[in-house]
Design a protein around this motif. Structure first.
Motif, short mmCIF file in Angstrom:
data_model
loop_
_atom_site.label_atom_id
_atom_site.label_comp_id
_atom_site.label_asym_id
_atom_site.label_seq_id
_atom_site.Cartn_x
_atom_site.Cartn_y
_atom_site.Cartn_z
N UNK A 55 -25.42 -54.24 41.26
CA UNK A 55 -25.76 -55.65 41.48
C UNK A 55 -25.08 -56.23 42.71
N UNK A 56 -24.11 -55.50 43.25
CA UNK A 56 -23.43 -55.97 44.46
C UNK A 56 -23.75 -55.09 45.66
N UNK A 57 -24.91 -54.46 45.62
CA UNK A 57 -25.27 -53.55 46.70
C UNK A 57 -26.54 -54.04 47.39
N UNK A 58 -26.52 -53.99 48.72
CA UNK A 58 -27.72 -54.41 49.45
C UNK A 58 -28.28 -53.20 50.21
N UNK A 59 -29.53 -52.90 49.94
CA UNK A 59 -30.18 -51.80 50.66
C UNK A 59 -31.34 -52.37 51.46
N UNK A 60 -31.36 -52.11 52.76
CA UNK A 60 -32.44 -52.64 53.59
C UNK A 60 -32.95 -51.57 54.54
N UNK A 61 -34.23 -51.64 54.86
CA UNK A 61 -34.79 -50.80 55.92
C UNK A 61 -35.01 -51.68 57.14
N UNK A 62 -34.41 -51.29 58.27
CA UNK A 62 -34.63 -52.04 59.50
C UNK A 62 -34.99 -51.01 60.57
N UNK A 63 -36.18 -51.15 61.18
CA UNK A 63 -36.66 -50.21 62.19
C UNK A 63 -36.51 -48.76 61.74
#
Ligand code: DC
Length: 207
Positions: A55-63
């Motif tokens: 719940x405290x993890x951020x996963x993002x795809x950027x380029x």
């Protein structure tokens, strides 16, 4: 448009899914990278801490790069050690539910080519196209071995084949969302196809 591509380790899914997304001008989502990034974060943590950490993890795809809590981990998640641990940790129901929810959110917002193990069956059951991409374990190990050799990773073909068979076994035999071809997915066996032939075959169904 929603396209699901599932298949075992080393089937060439990632490169092919990325290329197809680029050719169609839609977003590519590598769900294996999400499981790998979470593994990187959870390695060494107690199972009782998983929920709080997720719940405290951020996963993002950027380029086409994957960011874990703001840091680009695209290279860090590709080691053999992370591959082995991810195969183990991806059995965990908390992790699967968390990531499947994130993946469903992405699918709601945009057109995608999403690849993984349970995309056609669990994440996008209503996908416009579903493909199951595979090849024999020996051919997949041969391709992986050549990639490792290029990167100067010191593993023999036999070691690569052994690791791949362990991952296949884990991925196919786990209780939740095991890797299987869903009945409505199109089987693409690339054992005797080169890269372009595999891409053309998939595109021939889409166009
Ligand atoms: O596709 P990959 O090899 O990067 O995937 C890494 C691991 O993550 C693999 O062992 C299986 C797991 N995985 C999964 O369980 N479900 C997915 N949708 C994608 C990957």
């Amino acid at each position: 448009m929603k396209i699901a591509i599932d298949g075992p380790a080393g089937s060439g899914k990632s490169t092919i899914a990325k290329d197809i997304a680029n050719r169609l001008g839609i977003t590519y989502v590598d769900t294996g990278a999400m499981y790998r990034a979470i593994t990187l974060k959870l390695l060494g943590k107690k199972e009782s801490d998983f929920e709080k950490t997720l719940n405290n993890t951020k996963i993002e795809f950027i380029d086409e790069k994957i960011f874990l809590d703001g840091t680009d981990v695209s290279d860090k998640i590709r080691t053999n050690e992370i591959s082995k641990n991810t195969s183990e940790l991806s059995k965990n129901p908390l992790i699967r539910t968390h990531l499947v929810n994130l993946q469903k959110e992405i699918v709601k917002k945009e057109s995608v080519v999403m690849e993984g193990r349970d995309i056609a069956s669990v994440v996008i059951p209503d996908a416009d196209y579903k493909f199951f991409l595979t090849a024999t374990p020996e051919e997949r190990a041969r391709r992986r071995y050549l990639q490792f050799k290029e990167k100067n990773v010191d593993l023999t073909y036999e070691e690569v084949l052994k690791d791949l068979k362990v991952r296949d076994k884990n991925d196919m035999n786990r209780e939740i969302s095991p890797l299987t071809k869903s009945d409505d997915a199109i089987l693409i066996d690339s054992t005797n196809l080169n890269y372009e032939q595999t891409i053309s075959k998939i595109l021939s169904y889409i166009r």
